[in-house]
Design a protein around this motif. Structure first.
Motif, PDB file in Angstrom:
ATOM      1  N   GLU A 221       0.825  -1.253  -0.017  1.00 59.73           N
ATOM      2  CA  GLU A 221       0.082   0.042   0.093  1.00 59.73           C
ATOM      3  C   GLU A 221       1.084   1.343   0.003  1.00 59.73           C
ATOM      4  OE1 GLU A 221      -3.688  -1.239   0.923  1.00 59.73           O
ATOM      5  OE2 GLU A 221      -4.125   0.807  -0.227  1.00 59.73           O
ATOM      6  N   TYR A 222       2.085   1.339   0.771  1.00 54.79           N
ATOM      7  CA  TYR A 222       2.729   2.559   0.762  1.00 54.79           C
ATOM      8  C   TYR A 222       3.323   2.736  -0.677  1.00 54.79           C
ATOM      9  CZ  TYR A 222       4.182   0.905   5.705  1.00 54.79           C
ATOM     10  OH  TYR A 222       3.996   0.254   6.792  1.00 54.79           O
ATOM     11  N   VAL A 223       3.340   1.922  -1.407  1.00 52.02           N
ATOM     12  CA  VAL A 223       3.786   2.549  -2.729  1.00 52.02           C
ATOM     13  C   VAL A 223       2.816   2.763  -3.992  1.00 52.02           C
ATOM     14  CG1 VAL A 223       6.013   1.020  -2.293  1.00 52.02           C
ATOM     15  CG2 VAL A 223       4.320   0.244  -4.048  1.00 52.02           C
ATOM     16  N   ILE A 243       2.665  -0.597 -21.047  1.00 54.13           N
ATOM     17  CA  ILE A 243       2.987  -0.196 -19.656  1.00 54.13           C
ATOM     18  C   ILE A 243       2.548  -1.501 -18.943  1.00 54.13           C
ATOM     19  CG2 ILE A 243       3.123   1.395 -17.657  1.00 54.13           C
ATOM     20  CD1 ILE A 243       4.530   2.475 -20.266  1.00 54.13           C
ATOM     21  N   ILE A 244       3.280  -2.144 -17.988  1.00 55.70           N
ATOM     22  CA  ILE A 244       2.759  -3.132 -17.082  1.00 55.70           C
ATOM     23  C   ILE A 244       2.969  -2.048 -15.759  1.00 55.70           C
ATOM     24  CG2 ILE A 244       3.095  -5.230 -16.003  1.00 55.70           C
ATOM     25  CD1 ILE A 244       4.174  -6.450 -18.507  1.00 55.70           C
ATOM     26  N   GLY A 245       1.752  -2.271 -15.177  1.00 51.14           N
ATOM     27  CA  GLY A 245       1.626  -1.371 -13.708  1.00 51.14           C
ATOM     28  C   GLY A 245       2.138  -2.469 -12.670  1.00 51.14           C
ATOM     29  N   CYS A 246       2.858  -2.108 -11.725  1.00 51.67           N
ATOM     30  CA  CYS A 246       3.141  -2.832 -10.460  1.00 51.67           C
ATOM     31  C   CYS A 246       3.329  -1.998  -9.371  1.00 51.67           C
ATOM     32  CB  CYS A 246       4.409  -3.570 -10.734  1.00 51.67           C
ATOM     33  SG  CYS A 246       5.102  -4.748  -9.203  1.00 51.67           S
ATOM     34  N   GLY A 247       2.728  -2.311  -8.364  1.00 58.49           N
ATOM     35  CA  GLY A 247       2.877  -1.648  -6.986  1.00 58.49           C
ATOM     36  C   GLY A 247       1.625  -1.120  -6.092  1.00 58.49           C
ATOM     37  N   GLY A 248       1.527  -1.792  -5.094  1.00 61.30           N
ATOM     38  CA  GLY A 248       0.572  -1.136  -4.056  1.00 61.30           C
ATOM     39  C   GLY A 248      -0.950  -1.920  -4.367  1.00 61.30           C
ATOM     40  N   VAL A 249      -1.251  -2.887  -5.350  1.00 61.39           N
ATOM     41  CA  VAL A 249      -2.204  -3.412  -5.682  1.00 61.39           C
ATOM     42  C   VAL A 249      -2.628  -4.874  -4.648  1.00 61.39           C
ATOM     43  CG1 VAL A 249      -3.352  -4.810  -7.271  1.00 61.39           C
ATOM     44  CG2 VAL A 249      -1.817  -2.951  -8.110  1.00 61.39           C
ATOM     45  N   SER A 250      -3.938  -4.298  -4.055  1.00 65.90           N
ATOM     46  CA  SER A 250      -4.211  -5.510  -3.305  1.00 65.90           C
ATOM     47  C   SER A 250      -6.071  -5.518  -3.545  1.00 65.90           C
ATOM     48  CB  SER A 250      -4.306  -5.388  -1.708  1.00 65.90           C
ATOM     49  OG  SER A 250      -4.735  -4.015  -1.478  1.00 65.90           O
ATOM     50  N   THR A 251      -6.639  -4.783  -4.280  1.00 63.81           N
ATOM     51  CA  THR A 251      -8.251  -4.747  -4.588  1.00 63.81           C
ATOM     52  C   THR A 251      -8.270  -4.299  -5.910  1.00 63.81           C
ATOM     53  OG1 THR A 251      -8.651  -2.514  -3.947  1.00 63.81           O
ATOM     54  CG2 THR A 251      -8.678  -3.719  -2.145  1.00 63.81           C
TER      55      THR A 251
END
Ligand code: HRO
Length: 309
Positions: A221-223, A243-251
């Motif tokens: 979540e921080y990022v 673009i592939i997105g990565c970072g902070g995903v949980s929902t």
């Protein structure tokens, strides 16, 4: 609802996959990803030969994410090449993450991948923050230019890069300018962990992980705001690339944000580490529900269409 989409011309059942390094070190983990609802999957970043990585404890869960200094533990590139050779590409695309400790190692590995005629797509990791004594290539713009030139001439197929987070508009401009010189760089994965964070246990008055005096990459979540900014910054600056997105995903909401910001696929790291591969089924349901509420039938209707004020 239909969550199918395309990436570099290949069909995906869902715009979801693991982040390299999570649930992808060994065959049984990779098989679990292959069987999961993830629309694609990526191997652990590999080096020329097998590595144990840093001493443990080297990963710790935090209240809003994680800190890690794994140190590139992996089975060596030939192990993942064997896996790639037996992967069912009709089931889902496989990405092959490469993190050579030297330029030569990277060139040797991509040459072997090329000679194997594997359909796996190469993601060059330019952003590992946890190998003591190794600065991140992603933060050395000259080295970045050199490695892209060298790999572009050594590897005949399109490939992608895994970038660290940037925090300065001038850096977005400069890195995008370098990336746009290389047509073979077909995709950009943003972001890797935010390097060299530190978290403290106040009861023991001690750091949480053993390597590097407790310093490690921050995820979770921080990022999320930094990840969304990097996805959108490179989406705007590199119109010819995916673009592939990565970072902070949980929902599902986080997935929707990444897609709106311009991601074609969304990777899950920390939340996958904590929840396991069933997370992909949950994220699909949550994303489908959001699309239904908004009246979207296909991802392409809103992908990259973030509005400004
Ligand atoms: O310590 C690791 O293995 C590691 N950890 C990360 O957070 N990102 C990376 O790219 C790598 Cl290679």
């Amino acid at each position: 609802l239909d969550l199918s989409t395309f990436f570099l011309g290949r069909p995906l059942a869902a715009p979801l996959m693991n982040a390299s390094g999570v649930w992808c070190n060994v065959t049984n983990q990779l098989n679990a990803l292959a069987k999961s609802e993830a629309g694609a999957m990526v191997t652990k970043s590999c080096t020329l030969v097998r590595r144990d990585g840093n001493p443990e404890p080297r990963y710790h869960t935090l209240s809003m994410g994680s800190i890690n200094s794994m140190g590139l533990p992996n089975e060596g590139h030939l192990y993942y090449l064997d896996y790639a050779q037996q992967h069912d590409y009709e089931n889902k695309p496989l990405f092959f993450s490469v993190a050579g400790l030297t330029l030569d190692d990277n060139l040797t590995m991509v040459a072997q991948i090329q000679d194997a005629y594997t359909p796996a797509m190469v993601e060059i990791n330019l952003s590992c923050p946890n190998v003591p004594g190794k600065a991140q290539i992603g933060y050395d713009f000259e080295a970045l230019d050199v490695i892209l030139a060298e790999i572009s001439s050594a590897y005949a197929r399109p490939f992608g890069v895994k970038l660290p987070p940037y925090f300065d508009i001038a850096h977005f401009d400069e890195v995008a300018e370098i990336l746009n010189r290389y047509d073979k760089v077909a995709f950009v994965t943003c972001i890797n962990s935010i390097g060299n964070g530190l978290m403290i246990d106040i009861n023991s008055e001690t750091v949480l992980i053993k390597p590097k005096q407790g310093f490690g990459g921050i995820g979770g979540e921080y990022v999320l705001p930094t990840a969304l900014a990097n996805v959108n910054a490179f989406y705007r600056r590199c119109p010819e690339k995916s673009i592939i997105g990565c970072g902070g995903v949980s929902t599902g909401e986080h997935v929707f944000m990444h897609l709106l910001a311009g991601a074609s696929i969304v990777q899950v790291g920390t939340a996958l580490y904590e929840e396991g591969v069933d997370i992909f089924a949950r994220l699909k349901i949550e994303l489908a529900r959001i699309m239904q509420q908004k009246g979207y039938q296909k991802i392409e209707e809103y992908q990259g269409k973030l509005k400004t004020i």
